[in-house]
Design an enzyme around this catalytic site. Structure first.
Site, PDB file in Angstrom:
ATOM      1  N   GLU A   1       0.846  -1.204   0.000  1.00  0.00           N
ATOM      2  CA  GLU A   1       0.000   0.000   0.000  1.00  0.00           C
ATOM      3  C   GLU A   1       0.874   1.244   0.000  1.00  0.00           C
ATOM      4  O   GLU A   1       2.068   1.158   0.259  1.00  0.00           O
ATOM      5  CB  GLU A   1      -0.853   0.039   1.285  1.00  0.00           C
ATOM      6  CG  GLU A   1      -1.744  -1.159   1.458  1.00  0.00           C
ATOM      7  CD  GLU A   1      -2.454  -1.149   2.812  1.00  0.00           C
ATOM      8  OE1 GLU A   1      -2.249  -0.218   3.607  1.00  0.00           O
ATOM      9  OE2 GLU A   1      -3.219  -2.088   3.052  1.00  0.00           O
TER      10      GLU A   1
ATOM     11  N   LYS B   1       2.194   4.570   1.759  1.00  0.00           N
ATOM     12  CA  LYS B   1       2.269   5.125   3.106  1.00  0.00           C
ATOM     13  C   LYS B   1       1.885   6.597   2.993  1.00  0.00           C
ATOM     14  O   LYS B   1       2.670   7.426   2.532  1.00  0.00           O
ATOM     15  CB  LYS B   1       3.668   4.971   3.692  1.00  0.00           C
ATOM     16  CG  LYS B   1       3.724   5.378   5.145  1.00  0.00           C
ATOM     17  CD  LYS B   1       5.013   4.908   5.791  1.00  0.00           C
ATOM     18  CE  LYS B   1       5.015   5.166   7.281  1.00  0.00           C
ATOM     19  NZ  LYS B   1       4.995   6.607   7.616  1.00  0.00           N
TER      20      LYS B   1
ATOM     21  N   ASP C   1       1.244  10.258   3.896  1.00  0.00           N
ATOM     22  CA  ASP C   1       1.973  11.121   4.821  1.00  0.00           C
ATOM     23  C   ASP C   1       1.060  12.226   5.339  1.00  0.00           C
ATOM     24  O   ASP C   1       1.174  13.391   4.961  1.00  0.00           O
ATOM     25  CB  ASP C   1       3.188  11.718   4.096  1.00  0.00           C
ATOM     26  CG  ASP C   1       4.192  12.295   5.081  1.00  0.00           C
ATOM     27  OD1 ASP C   1       4.079  12.009   6.284  1.00  0.00           O
ATOM     28  OD2 ASP C   1       5.081  13.033   4.630  1.00  0.00           O
TER      29      ASP C   1
ATOM     30  N   TYR D   1      -6.980   2.361   5.827  1.00  0.00           N
ATOM     31  CA  TYR D   1      -6.192   1.158   5.569  1.00  0.00           C
ATOM     32  C   TYR D   1      -6.282   0.095   6.646  1.00  0.00           C
ATOM     33  O   TYR D   1      -5.564  -0.887   6.578  1.00  0.00           O
ATOM     34  CB  TYR D   1      -4.737   1.538   5.326  1.00  0.00           C
ATOM     35  CG  TYR D   1      -4.196   2.578   6.291  1.00  0.00           C
ATOM     36  CD1 TYR D   1      -3.981   2.258   7.624  1.00  0.00           C
ATOM     37  CD2 TYR D   1      -3.916   3.870   5.855  1.00  0.00           C
ATOM     38  CE1 TYR D   1      -3.500   3.198   8.505  1.00  0.00           C
ATOM     39  CE2 TYR D   1      -3.429   4.820   6.733  1.00  0.00           C
ATOM     40  CZ  TYR D   1      -3.228   4.478   8.057  1.00  0.00           C
ATOM     41  OH  TYR D   1      -2.753   5.415   8.926  1.00  0.00           O
TER      42      TYR D   1
ATOM     43  N   LYS E   1      10.554   3.290   3.473  1.00  0.00           N
ATOM     44  CA  LYS E   1      10.616   4.742   3.273  1.00  0.00           C
ATOM     45  C   LYS E   1      11.346   5.078   1.983  1.00  0.00           C
ATOM     46  O   LYS E   1      12.442   4.555   1.743  1.00  0.00           O
ATOM     47  CB  LYS E   1      11.360   5.394   4.450  1.00  0.00           C
ATOM     48  CG  LYS E   1      10.601   5.315   5.762  1.00  0.00           C
ATOM     49  CD  LYS E   1       9.707   6.517   5.974  1.00  0.00           C
ATOM     50  CE  LYS E   1       8.924   6.426   7.249  1.00  0.00           C
ATOM     51  NZ  LYS E   1       9.167   7.443   8.223  1.00  0.00           N
TER      52      LYS E   1
ATOM     53  N   CYS F   1      27.053  45.487   0.931  1.00  0.00           N
ATOM     54  CA  CYS F   1      25.648  45.331   0.549  1.00  0.00           C
ATOM     55  C   CYS F   1      25.515  45.384  -0.973  1.00  0.00           C
ATOM     56  O   CYS F   1      25.992  46.315  -1.605  1.00  0.00           O
ATOM     57  CB  CYS F   1      24.808  46.440   1.187  1.00  0.00           C
ATOM     58  SG  CYS F   1      23.088  46.390   0.650  1.00  0.00           S
TER      59      CYS F   1
ATOM     60  N   CYS G   1      23.377  48.848  -1.712  1.00  0.00           N
ATOM     61  CA  CYS G   1      23.852  50.200  -1.426  1.00  0.00           C
ATOM     62  C   CYS G   1      25.364  50.267  -1.229  1.00  0.00           C
ATOM     63  O   CYS G   1      25.928  51.349  -1.085  1.00  0.00           O
ATOM     64  CB  CYS G   1      23.138  50.756  -0.197  1.00  0.00           C
ATOM     65  SG  CYS G   1      23.657  49.967   1.337  1.00  0.00           S
TER      66      CYS G   1
ATOM     67  N   CYS H   1      23.174  44.657   6.538  1.00  0.00           N
ATOM     68  CA  CYS H   1      23.535  45.960   5.981  1.00  0.00           C
ATOM     69  C   CYS H   1      23.083  47.030   6.978  1.00  0.00           C
ATOM     70  O   CYS H   1      21.900  47.112   7.299  1.00  0.00           O
ATOM     71  CB  CYS H   1      22.843  46.188   4.636  1.00  0.00           C
ATOM     72  SG  CYS H   1      22.914  47.920   4.113  1.00  0.00           S
TER      73      CYS H   1
ATOM     74  N   CYS I   1      19.202  52.326   2.341  1.00  0.00           N
ATOM     75  CA  CYS I   1      19.294  51.111   1.529  1.00  0.00           C
ATOM     76  C   CYS I   1      17.872  50.751   1.079  1.00  0.00           C
ATOM     77  O   CYS I   1      17.009  50.453   1.902  1.00  0.00           O
ATOM     78  CB  CYS I   1      19.912  50.010   2.376  1.00  0.00           C
ATOM     79  SG  CYS I   1      20.142  48.456   1.517  1.00  0.00           S
TER      80      CYS I   1
HETATM   81  P1  AMP Z   1       5.465   6.278  11.495  1.00  0.00           P
HETATM   82  O1  AMP Z   1       4.619   7.382  12.060  1.00  0.00           O
HETATM   83  O2  AMP Z   1       6.538   6.736  10.563  1.00  0.00           O
HETATM   84  O3  AMP Z   1       5.919   5.282  12.545  1.00  0.00           O
HETATM   85  O4  AMP Z   1       4.518   5.445  10.531  1.00  0.00           O
HETATM   86  C1  AMP Z   1       3.355   4.811  11.023  1.00  0.00           C
HETATM   87  C2  AMP Z   1       2.181   5.575  10.560  1.00  0.00           C
HETATM   88  O5  AMP Z   1       2.058   5.492   9.156  1.00  0.00           O
HETATM   89  C3  AMP Z   1       0.890   4.996  11.030  1.00  0.00           C
HETATM   90  O6  AMP Z   1       0.605   5.412  12.327  1.00  0.00           O
HETATM   91  C4  AMP Z   1      -0.081   5.548  10.048  1.00  0.00           C
HETATM   92  O7  AMP Z   1      -0.560   6.806  10.532  1.00  0.00           O
HETATM   93  C5  AMP Z   1       0.736   5.858   8.826  1.00  0.00           C
HETATM   94  N1  AMP Z   1       0.302   5.167   7.605  1.00  0.00           N
HETATM   95  C6  AMP Z   1       0.180   5.774   6.405  1.00  0.00           C
HETATM   96  N2  AMP Z   1      -0.232   4.923   5.464  1.00  0.00           N
HETATM   97  C7  AMP Z   1      -0.407   3.733   6.068  1.00  0.00           C
HETATM   98  C8  AMP Z   1      -0.849   2.453   5.618  1.00  0.00           C
HETATM   99  N3  AMP Z   1      -1.171   2.228   4.334  1.00  0.00           N
HETATM  100  N4  AMP Z   1      -0.920   1.459   6.524  1.00  0.00           N
HETATM  101  C9  AMP Z   1      -0.584   1.668   7.819  1.00  0.00           C
HETATM  102  N5  AMP Z   1      -0.160   2.849   8.303  1.00  0.00           N
HETATM  103  C10 AMP Z   1      -0.074   3.880   7.443  1.00  0.00           C
HETATM  104 ZN    ZN Z   2      22.324  48.120   1.888  1.00  0.00          ZN
END
Ligand code: AMP
Ligand code: ZN
Length: 672
Positions: A112, A114, A116, A225, A311, A405, A408, A423, A429
């Site tokens: 899946e 991840k 962010d 998820y 990652k 500067c 100036c 400056c 300036c």
């Molecule tokens: P970390 O905060 O880096 O330890 O990563 C874990 C966090 O990734 C989890 O707490 C989720 O909030 C997030 N996360 C994002 N996508 C997923 C996914 N597909 N499955 C599980 N966790 C996920």
């Molecule tokens: Zn200046």
């Protein structure tokens, strides 16, 4: 069933279906106008028949501006983190460990994205959203249900399904999509508010806003998820995801993978393909598909043994450094900016990168025309993280920081203990002068319309405005004589200047460009000193004792008023009619009656707005705090105080007062 009740329920169902088609499937089935008509019909019926109100009605998606405060709640199942891997070898190790733990059994993997963002746990009972809680520390989070209800891709009411247990927990990630993120930052830049560094911070910050109407406006999204429940009738994670998607959730990309080679292909594909997703991802997640295997492996205190995050390396590209510009800010600080051969990074073309200051340049050991590595790790401003020395010309010379500067020509000074070169030519300036003018006229300062960077430069070059006090001398004829102005634009500026004379004292302090004095500090200063003469005469130790000031800002204020020209500007602004003290009204409304009190505001009020109550608390020496704790002394409660808040206040024995009682505490009668 009553005919109107029937129609209300039918409308709610239809609108929910359209929301799903639009926000989850991206396949709208009716026009916006038709959708609005349905929503208006429902709103009207709900107004006429409040007995069938439902907090989960689609009309509630717009949120409200009542602050709820957030109540801590415990998670039924702890929200763990994931262990990380950074290359295929580490994923292979993870799979081997899992297989060993299962006595050598075959495993199937689900790959899946991840996402962010910021994680969320949703509890549904009998198909209705009951509670939405942030991860918090993993065992306890904040109840953010009111805000989550405004996220239109999240179903509030699930379709009937005999397979669904009475109580389920759905976990996922709240995201601010790139498009919304960029729009939000543009707005914030315009309002001179600090920018969010990345969509993750923006999503987390938005989810914790005290104003769900603002949350609704920002356009959050949710990707899910995990499905958790007792007696789940599924054998695999993919079955769970399919069920979630049938029930209306956005589940995002997922693929079942049968071998380590398929895992490697999946990684290779998404490393680049993720750049086309509408939301930020920082990696992939691999999970064992079989739920029984998951249970057998269990979890360590920190993370499950049946899942691992992979990652992505932050995106990095090599490009040529073309030149370095040295830019002068309003405070005179010189910022080196790298001009780069354009390079594509995370979907955007990068041409410039900040080099921050001389120390950073030294640490990177940058030479002229180096090949540099640029990285964009979820931050808005790309940074240079290194140099490819092999590709450096033999005669390349180390990059020199300017000594004078660039505008100036003044010799630069380095402030003790700071990395910045400055400056010192404050009054001669140009970017410093025009920068202070632009700040002075800003929306949060004197709010004078029509003077942007170009106009400020034009006024300065025509020798009309050399400091902010000169603004109050310019005439209509002088403006018209500059070829860029017409009758209308000239009148608009003059009207804005005139109107700025009634801008409150606190904003005048902010407008002066005293280093480190921001909006909040300016407010606190105004309240504490009352007028400019007191401020100008106040010694550093007294200033430092004012809320939010401290020794660094205090010293900066003293230094500022030690400069004759600054005192002169203040006198000329005063003579022009600019506010140099709190108004009678501001003073009349102030007292120490609430000194030492910490008051939480909750609910809606009849006599004043919440903002007004907040100002009254502060004007009378009290503190407005957002959530109830042992330190809270009072709760000012209006209509519809949240039940959880009420309970918390009662359990801590905190007095709950209504608005009449509050106004009486201030010696005021309620307005008729
Ligand atoms: P970390 O905060 O880096 O330890 O990563 C874990 C966090 O990734 C989890 O707490 C989720 O909030 C997030 N996360 C994002 N996508 C997923 C996914 N597909 N499955 C599980 N966790 C996920
Ligand atoms: Zn200046």
């Amino acid at each position: 069933m009553d005919l109107f009740q029937q129609r209300i329920e039918e409308l709610r169902r239809i609108i929910n279906e359209h929301n799903h088609a639009y926000y989850v499937l991206n396949q709208p089935t009716i026009s916006d106008a038709e959708f609005d008509a349905l929503l208006r019909e429902l709103e009207q019926l709900e107004r006429d028949y409040p007995q069938w109100d439902d907090p989960l009605s689609p009309t509630k998606r717009v949120g409200s501006d009542l602050s709820q405060g957030f109540v801590h709640v415990s998670h039924t199942r702890p929200m763990l983190s994931l262990s990380n891997s950074y290359n295929i070898g580490e994923v292979t190790d993870f799979l081997r460990r899992a297989q060993d733990g299962l006595g050598g059994a075959q495993v199937e993997i689900v790959g899946e994205m991840k996402y962010d963002g910021t994680s969320i746990s949703l509890i549904y009972r009998n198909g209705r959203l009951e509670r939405a809680v942030t991860r918090g520390d993993g065992t306890q989070g904040d109840d953010v249900t009111a805000n989550v209800i405004t996220i239109r891709s999240i179903p509030l009411q699930l379709p009937d399904d005999p397979l669904r247990p009475e109580e389920i927990e759905v976990r996922g990630e709240i995201m601010l999509p790139w498009e919304q993120f960029e729009r939000l930052n543009k707005e914030r830049a315009f309002n001179e508010e600090p920018l969010f560094a990345n969509p993750r911070n923006a999503a987390a910050g938005t989810l914790k806003l005290q104003n769900s109407a603002e949350v609704a406006r920002r356009g959050l999204d949710g990707y899910f998820y995990f499905l958790l429940a007792d007696n789940l009738p599924f054998q695999t994670h993919t079955e769970s995801l399919d069920a979630l998607s049938r029930w209306g959730f956005k589940t995002g990309q997922h693929t079942t993978l049968k071998s380590i080679d398929e895992v490697a292909d999946f990684i290779a594909h998404w490393d680049t393909a993720r750049r086309n997703l509408p939301v930020a991802t920082d990696g992939l997640v691999f999970k064992l598909n079989n739920l029984l295997q998951q249970r057998n492996l269990g979890a360590t205190a920190k993370s499950p043994r049946w899942a691992i995050a992979y990652k992505f390396a932050p995106e990095r590209e090599a490009t040529r450094l073309l030149s370095v510009s040295f830019e002068v800010g309003r405070s005179g600080v010189i910022t080196p900016v790298a001009n780069l051969e354009p390079v594509l990074l995370s979907g955007t073309t990068v041409r410039r990168a900040s080099l921050h200051n001389e120390d950073v340049i030294r640490a990177l050991d940058i030479h002229d025309h180096d090949m540099v590595y640029v990285e964009k790790g979820g931050e808005i401003i790309p940074k240079i993280v290194g140099v490819d020395i092999k590709r450096r010309a033999a005669d390349a010379r180390p990059l020199e920081f300017v000594k004078t500067c660039p505008v100036c020509g003044s010799e630069l000074q380095r402030i003790e203990g700071e990395a910045a070169w400055v400056c010192p030519n404050k009054w001669g300036c140009e970017p410093q002068i025009t920068g202070r003018i632009e700040h002075f006229v800003g929306r949060h300062a004197m709010d004078i319309d029509g003077i942007g960077e170009e106009v400020a430069i034009a006024l300065h070059r025509a020798a009309l405005v050399n400091d902010v006090a000169d603004l109050y001398r310019i005439t209509y004829d002088q403006l018209l004589a500059l070829d860029r102005f017409q009758d209308r634009s000239a009148r608009r500026i003059l009207a804005g200047i005139e109107a700025s004379k009634s801008v409150p004292f606190a904003r005048v302090i902010f407008a002066l460009s005293i280093p480190f004095v921001g909006e909040t500090t300016a407010k606190n200063l105004a309240r504490a000193v009352g007028n400019i003469d007191t401020l100008m005469a106040m010694p550093a130790d007294q200033l430092a004792a004012i809320d939010d000031v401290g020794p660094k800002i205090a010293a900066s204020i003293v230094d500022f008023f030690a400069v004759d020209r600054n005192r002169d500007i203040v006198e000329r602004l005063r003579a022009a009619g600019v506010q140099m003290s709190l108004s009678d009204n501001e003073i009349a409304n102030r007292s120490d009656r609430l000194a030492g009190l910490k008051i939480v505001i909750s609910g809606t009020f009849a006599h004043h707005s919440r903002e007004e109550y907040k100002a009254m608390i502060e004007d009378n020496g009290g503190k407005n705090v957002s959530s109830i704790s042992k330190a809270t002394t009072h709760v000012l409660a209006g209509e519809n105080m949240g039940p959880a808040k009420l309970q918390k206040a009662q359990s801590l024995g905190i007095p709950i007062i209504d608005e009449d009682t509050f106004l009486a505490m201030l010696g005021q009668d309620k307005p008729e």
